[in-house]
Design an enzyme around this catalytic site. Structure first.
Site, PDB file in Angstrom:
ATOM      1  N   ARG A  75       0.838  -1.219   0.000  1.00 15.20           N
ATOM      2  CA  ARG A  75       0.000   0.000   0.000  1.00 15.20           C
ATOM      3  C   ARG A  75       0.870   1.266   0.000  1.00 15.20           C
ATOM      4  O   ARG A  75       0.560   2.253  -0.667  1.00 15.20           O
ATOM      5  CB  ARG A  75      -0.920  -0.026   1.233  1.00 15.20           C
ATOM      6  CG  ARG A  75      -1.898   1.128   1.245  1.00 15.20           C
ATOM      7  CD  ARG A  75      -2.908   1.016   2.367  1.00 15.20           C
ATOM      8  NE  ARG A  75      -3.837   2.127   2.325  1.00 15.20           N
ATOM      9  CZ  ARG A  75      -4.197   2.832   3.373  1.00 15.20           C
ATOM     10  NH1 ARG A  75      -3.712   2.543   4.572  1.00 15.20           N
ATOM     11  NH2 ARG A  75      -5.032   3.839   3.257  1.00 15.20           N
ATOM     12  N   HIS A  79       0.676   4.461  -2.550  1.00 12.67           N
ATOM     13  CA  HIS A  79       0.454   5.843  -2.096  1.00 12.67           C
ATOM     14  C   HIS A  79       1.656   6.733  -2.433  1.00 12.67           C
ATOM     15  O   HIS A  79       1.515   7.937  -2.569  1.00 12.67           O
ATOM     16  CB  HIS A  79       0.141   5.870  -0.597  1.00 12.67           C
ATOM     17  CG  HIS A  79      -1.266   5.467  -0.301  1.00 12.67           C
ATOM     18  ND1 HIS A  79      -2.108   6.181   0.535  1.00 12.67           N
ATOM     19  CD2 HIS A  79      -2.003   4.417  -0.750  1.00 12.67           C
ATOM     20  CE1 HIS A  79      -3.290   5.591   0.583  1.00 12.67           C
ATOM     21  NE2 HIS A  79      -3.246   4.501  -0.171  1.00 12.67           N
ATOM     22  N   VAL A  83       1.291  10.137  -5.654  1.00 17.97           N
ATOM     23  CA  VAL A  83       1.490  11.533  -5.246  1.00 17.97           C
ATOM     24  C   VAL A  83       2.908  11.952  -5.629  1.00 17.97           C
ATOM     25  O   VAL A  83       3.881  11.422  -5.082  1.00 17.97           O
ATOM     26  CB  VAL A  83       1.254  11.700  -3.728  1.00 17.97           C
ATOM     27  CG1 VAL A  83       1.424  13.155  -3.320  1.00 17.97           C
ATOM     28  CG2 VAL A  83      -0.132  11.192  -3.343  1.00 17.97           C
ATOM     29  N   GLY A  85       4.543  11.108  -8.120  1.00 23.57           N
ATOM     30  CA  GLY A  85       5.275   9.992  -8.712  1.00 23.57           C
ATOM     31  C   GLY A  85       5.990   9.151  -7.667  1.00 23.57           C
ATOM     32  O   GLY A  85       6.038   9.510  -6.482  1.00 23.57           O
ATOM     33  N   SER A  89       8.307  10.270  -1.625  1.00 27.38           N
ATOM     34  CA  SER A  89       7.793  11.443  -0.883  1.00 27.38           C
ATOM     35  C   SER A  89       6.870  11.031   0.272  1.00 27.38           C
ATOM     36  O   SER A  89       6.741  11.754   1.253  1.00 27.38           O
ATOM     37  CB  SER A  89       7.081  12.419  -1.821  1.00 27.38           C
ATOM     38  OG  SER A  89       6.092  11.743  -2.563  1.00 27.38           O
ATOM     39  N   ASN A 104      -3.815   9.408   3.923  1.00 32.09           N
ATOM     40  CA  ASN A 104      -2.756   8.438   4.209  1.00 32.09           C
ATOM     41  C   ASN A 104      -2.891   7.801   5.592  1.00 32.09           C
ATOM     42  O   ASN A 104      -1.960   7.115   6.044  1.00 32.09           O
ATOM     43  CB  ASN A 104      -1.380   9.109   4.068  1.00 32.09           C
ATOM     44  CG  ASN A 104      -0.940   9.184   2.620  1.00 32.09           C
ATOM     45  OD1 ASN A 104      -1.319   8.339   1.813  1.00 32.09           O
ATOM     46  ND2 ASN A 104      -0.172  10.200   2.285  1.00 32.09           N
ATOM     47  N   PRO A 171      -7.104   7.798  -4.429  1.00 32.06           N
ATOM     48  CA  PRO A 171      -8.481   7.271  -4.461  1.00 32.06           C
ATOM     49  C   PRO A 171      -9.020   7.021  -3.053  1.00 32.06           C
ATOM     50  O   PRO A 171      -8.247   6.722  -2.149  1.00 32.06           O
ATOM     51  CB  PRO A 171      -8.326   5.941  -5.195  1.00 32.06           C
ATOM     52  CG  PRO A 171      -6.962   5.896  -5.753  1.00 32.06           C
ATOM     53  CD  PRO A 171      -6.125   6.865  -4.992  1.00 32.06           C
ATOM     54  N   HIS A 201      -5.990  -5.803  -2.791  1.00 33.64           N
ATOM     55  CA  HIS A 201      -6.774  -5.995  -1.567  1.00 33.64           C
ATOM     56  C   HIS A 201      -6.998  -7.473  -1.265  1.00 33.64           C
ATOM     57  O   HIS A 201      -7.740  -7.806  -0.339  1.00 33.64           O
ATOM     58  CB  HIS A 201      -8.100  -5.233  -1.667  1.00 33.64           C
ATOM     59  CG  HIS A 201      -7.900  -3.736  -1.693  1.00 33.64           C
ATOM     60  ND1 HIS A 201      -8.903  -2.840  -1.984  1.00 33.64           N
ATOM     61  CD2 HIS A 201      -6.790  -2.977  -1.446  1.00 33.64           C
ATOM     62  CE1 HIS A 201      -8.425  -1.598  -1.934  1.00 33.64           C
ATOM     63  NE2 HIS A 201      -7.146  -1.653  -1.609  1.00 33.64           N
ATOM     64  N   THR A 202      -6.383  -8.339  -2.034  1.00 28.73           N
ATOM     65  CA  THR A 202      -6.372  -9.767  -1.689  1.00 28.73           C
ATOM     66  C   THR A 202      -5.559  -9.997  -0.415  1.00 28.73           C
ATOM     67  O   THR A 202      -5.672 -11.035   0.229  1.00 28.73           O
ATOM     68  CB  THR A 202      -5.792 -10.626  -2.843  1.00 28.73           C
ATOM     69  OG1 THR A 202      -5.698 -11.976  -2.402  1.00 28.73           O
ATOM     70  CG2 THR A 202      -4.379 -10.195  -3.239  1.00 28.73           C
ATOM     71  N   ASP A 253     -10.064  -9.541   2.056  1.00 32.45           N
ATOM     72  CA  ASP A 253     -10.330 -10.746   1.266  1.00 32.45           C
ATOM     73  C   ASP A 253     -10.705 -11.843   2.250  1.00 32.45           C
ATOM     74  O   ASP A 253      -9.844 -12.617   2.692  1.00 32.45           O
ATOM     75  CB  ASP A 253      -9.080 -11.119   0.459  1.00 32.45           C
ATOM     76  CG  ASP A 253      -9.309 -12.356  -0.409  1.00 32.45           C
ATOM     77  OD1 ASP A 253     -10.488 -12.705  -0.638  1.00 32.45           O
ATOM     78  OD2 ASP A 253      -8.322 -12.954  -0.859  1.00 32.45           O
ATOM     79  N   SER A 256      -8.835 -15.425   3.116  1.00 33.59           N
ATOM     80  CA  SER A 256      -7.375 -15.547   2.909  1.00 33.59           C
ATOM     81  C   SER A 256      -6.693 -14.171   2.863  1.00 33.59           C
ATOM     82  O   SER A 256      -6.084 -13.829   1.853  1.00 33.59           O
ATOM     83  CB  SER A 256      -7.086 -16.322   1.613  1.00 33.59           C
ATOM     84  OG  SER A 256      -7.643 -15.655   0.503  1.00 33.59           O
TER      85      SER A 256
HETATM   86  C1  HEM Z   1      -8.716   1.531  -6.385  1.00 35.94           C
HETATM   87  C2  HEM Z   1      -8.545   2.415  -5.491  1.00 35.94           C
HETATM   88  C3  HEM Z   1      -8.189   2.089  -4.079  1.00 35.94           C
HETATM   89  C4  HEM Z   1      -8.863   2.458  -2.969  1.00 35.94           C
HETATM   90  C5  HEM Z   1     -10.128   3.303  -2.916  1.00 35.94           C
HETATM   91  C6  HEM Z   1      -8.183   1.891  -1.846  1.00 35.94           C
HETATM   92  C7  HEM Z   1      -8.553   2.069  -0.537  1.00 35.94           C
HETATM   93  C8  HEM Z   1      -8.020   1.387   0.529  1.00 35.94           C
HETATM   94  C9  HEM Z   1      -8.482   1.491   1.881  1.00 35.94           C
HETATM   95  C10 HEM Z   1      -9.611   2.383   2.357  1.00 35.94           C
HETATM   96  C11 HEM Z   1      -7.749   0.641   2.637  1.00 35.94           C
HETATM   97  C12 HEM Z   1      -7.876   0.394   4.133  1.00 35.94           C
HETATM   98  C13 HEM Z   1      -7.041   1.417   4.880  1.00 35.94           C
HETATM   99  C14 HEM Z   1      -7.264   1.453   6.358  1.00 35.94           C
HETATM  100  O1  HEM Z   1      -8.225   0.903   6.876  1.00 35.94           O
HETATM  101  O2  HEM Z   1      -6.440   2.067   7.032  1.00 35.94           O
HETATM  102  C15 HEM Z   1      -6.807   0.007   1.760  1.00 35.94           C
HETATM  103  C16 HEM Z   1      -5.892  -0.916   2.145  1.00 35.94           C
HETATM  104  C17 HEM Z   1      -4.968  -1.457   1.296  1.00 35.94           C
HETATM  105  N1  HEM Z   1      -4.740  -1.097  -0.012  1.00 35.94           N
HETATM  106 FE1  HEM Z   1      -5.924   0.017  -1.157  1.00 35.94          FE
HETATM  107  N2  HEM Z   1      -7.102   1.199  -2.286  1.00 35.94           N
HETATM  108  C18 HEM Z   1      -7.066   1.283  -3.643  1.00 35.94           C
HETATM  109  C19 HEM Z   1      -6.106   0.762  -4.474  1.00 35.94           C
HETATM  110  C20 HEM Z   1      -4.999   0.090  -4.045  1.00 35.94           C
HETATM  111  C21 HEM Z   1      -3.859  -0.254  -4.847  1.00 35.94           C
HETATM  112  C22 HEM Z   1      -3.699   0.152  -6.313  1.00 35.94           C
HETATM  113  C23 HEM Z   1      -3.001  -0.930  -4.069  1.00 35.94           C
HETATM  114  C24 HEM Z   1      -1.652  -1.506  -4.404  1.00 35.94           C
HETATM  115  C25 HEM Z   1      -1.270  -1.810  -5.599  1.00 35.94           C
HETATM  116  C26 HEM Z   1      -3.615  -1.045  -2.764  1.00 35.94           C
HETATM  117  C27 HEM Z   1      -3.100  -1.748  -1.714  1.00 35.94           C
HETATM  118  C28 HEM Z   1      -3.711  -1.856  -0.476  1.00 35.94           C
HETATM  119  C29 HEM Z   1      -3.279  -2.782   0.547  1.00 35.94           C
HETATM  120  C30 HEM Z   1      -2.221  -3.863   0.387  1.00 35.94           C
HETATM  121  C31 HEM Z   1      -4.060  -2.526   1.670  1.00 35.94           C
HETATM  122  C32 HEM Z   1      -3.977  -3.216   3.035  1.00 35.94           C
HETATM  123  C33 HEM Z   1      -3.042  -2.420   3.921  1.00 35.94           C
HETATM  124  C34 HEM Z   1      -2.744  -3.068   5.229  1.00 35.94           C
HETATM  125  O3  HEM Z   1      -3.349  -4.068   5.598  1.00 35.94           O
HETATM  126  O4  HEM Z   1      -1.846  -2.536   5.941  1.00 35.94           O
HETATM  127  N3  HEM Z   1      -4.798  -0.388  -2.777  1.00 35.94           N
HETATM  128  N4  HEM Z   1      -6.981   0.488   0.474  1.00 35.94           N
END
Ligand code: HEM
Length: 336
Positions: A75, A79, A83, A85, A89, A104, A171, A201-202, A253, A256
């Site tokens: 994640r 992020h 922002v 690139g 940062s 963030n 996003p 998000h898997t 997910d 898993s």
């Molecule tokens: C499509 C737009 C996306 C949205 C709206 C989004 C939103 C979110 C949100 C709301 C969370 C939970 C954060 C929290 O509860 O603190 C999250 C977690 C996460 N996101 Fe996204 N995300 C997006 C795309 C991505 C992308 C492109 C990636 C990586 C390539 C990503 C990787 C992750 C990962 C791995 C987590 C879990 C983090 C953790 O468990 O520490 N996300 N995301």
């Protein structure tokens, strides 16, 4: 006779002028390429040959102590890239840096990047950028959780600006698919990339505060988001009770959350998406087919993994600084 000689003379002269013009433009092209060098696989091969192994072993060590490091780093890279690139940062610690933005909130894993940087600095001071360390660590995060691996082109330079004010284009789970597509397109990523990368998000977890409104007050009338499968809404309500659960972390997910696989998409097709934005990519006609494909409904299920590797390479190239741009930070959390 004189006319023929004049003609030959003019033709030769014209040819010479044309050659000079071609050489001139070739030189211009060469200099502009030198100014903005491209990323390159094995960029540190000569300057710091063990870079990738050091990042990998740092990741392995932190991951074996805490599985949550893998999603956190993945994640963090996302992020970072969205922002200014992929320029490290997001790693800066200051009272107004990107890290302090509500967009963030919940980011973690910074200590892993700091640790890898320390190890690299002791053998190759001032060589490896924090942005590259993060890109390599994100690749390792995915492969450590059972997902694909890919070659990471390196040579990113670190940025010298980090401001919370720049984070508005990240996003959010409340964005419509149209807005999400717009935000991705602005970074050169397609609707398919949006779906593919959402597959990140898997692995990982989300806080209940980002989900509860779907369960208890979706349209302001105390109702449930109709796109959630009824049984799943009951499960979510147990994980995120109406009161006091805002900070509870729930798997994105179900089944898993620590394994990188395509079941995330299967869950979404069943109405078991946790974030609203995850569920909505099934409703939108421009993204639906990709979700179904990755879930294994329309094609081989494993097409997700190779698409994810490709999309990560694309994401890792967003607005990168190379060549003489930016700098190599000494400490990843502090601007030089
Ligand atoms: C499509 C737009 C996306 C949205 C709206 C989004 C939103 C979110 C949100 C709301 C969370 C939970 C954060 C929290 O509860 O603190 C999250 C977690 C996460 N996101 Fe996204 N995300 C997006 C795309 C991505 C992308 C492109 C990636 C990586 C390539 C990503 C990787 C992750 C990962 C791995 C987590 C879990 C983090 C953790 O468990 O520490 N996300 N995301």
């Amino acid at each position: 006779m004189i006319n023929i000689a004049l003609c030959i003379y003019s033709a030769v002269k014209l040819k010479l002028i044309m050659q000079k013009i071609v050489i001139f433009f070739t030189l211009i092209q060469t200099f502009s390429v030198l100014g903005t060098a491209d990323l390159e696989v094995g960029f540190y091969q000569d300057s710091c040959p063990n870079t990738e192994q050091i990042v990998r072993s740092t990741m392995e060590q932190h991951y074996s102590a805490d599985l949550k490091i893998a999603p956190a780093i993945l994640r963090l890279h996302f992020h970072d890239c969205f922002v200014r690139g992929c320029d490290g940062s997001v790693l800066i610690s200051s009272s107004s840096s990107e890290k302090t933005s509500p967009f963030n909130a919940g980011l973690s894993g910074f200590e892993v990047i700091d640790d890898a940087k320390n190890r690299l600095e002791s053998g190759c001071p001032g060589i490896v950028s924090c942005a590259d360390i993060l890109a390599l660590a994100a690749r390792d995060a995915v492969s450590l959780t059972g997902g694909p691996s890919w070659e990471v082109a390196t040579g990113r330079r670190d940025g010298s600006v980090s401001s919370a004010l720049d984070t508005f284009n990240l996003p959010t789970p409340f964005d419509s698919v149209a807005v999400l597509k717009q935000k991705f397109l602005a970074k050169g990523l397609s609707a398919q990339d949006l779906v593919t990368l959402t597959g990140a998000h898997t692995i990982g977890r989300a806080e209940c505060r980002l989900v509860s409104y779907r369960l208890y007050n979706y349209t302001g009338k105390g109702d449930v988001d109709p796109s959630i499968n009824t049984n799943f809404a009951n499960i979510l309500s147990m994980q995120c009770p109406r009161k006091g659960s805002g900070r509870n972390l729930i798997p994105m997910d179900t089944g898993s959350p620590d394994v990188f696989d395509s079941t995330f998409f299967f869950n979404v097709v069943q109405g078991n998406g946790v974030l609203e934005s995850d569920q909505k990519i099934l409703d939108d006609m421009s993204t639906r087919a990709y979700v179904r494909t990755y879930a294994g409904f329309d094609q081989a299920a494993n097409s997700f993994e190779s698409a994810f590797a490709d999309a990560m390479q694309k994401m890792g190239g967003i607005e990168v600084k190379t060549g003489s741009e930016g700098n190599i930070r000494k400490v990843c959390s502090v601007l030089n």
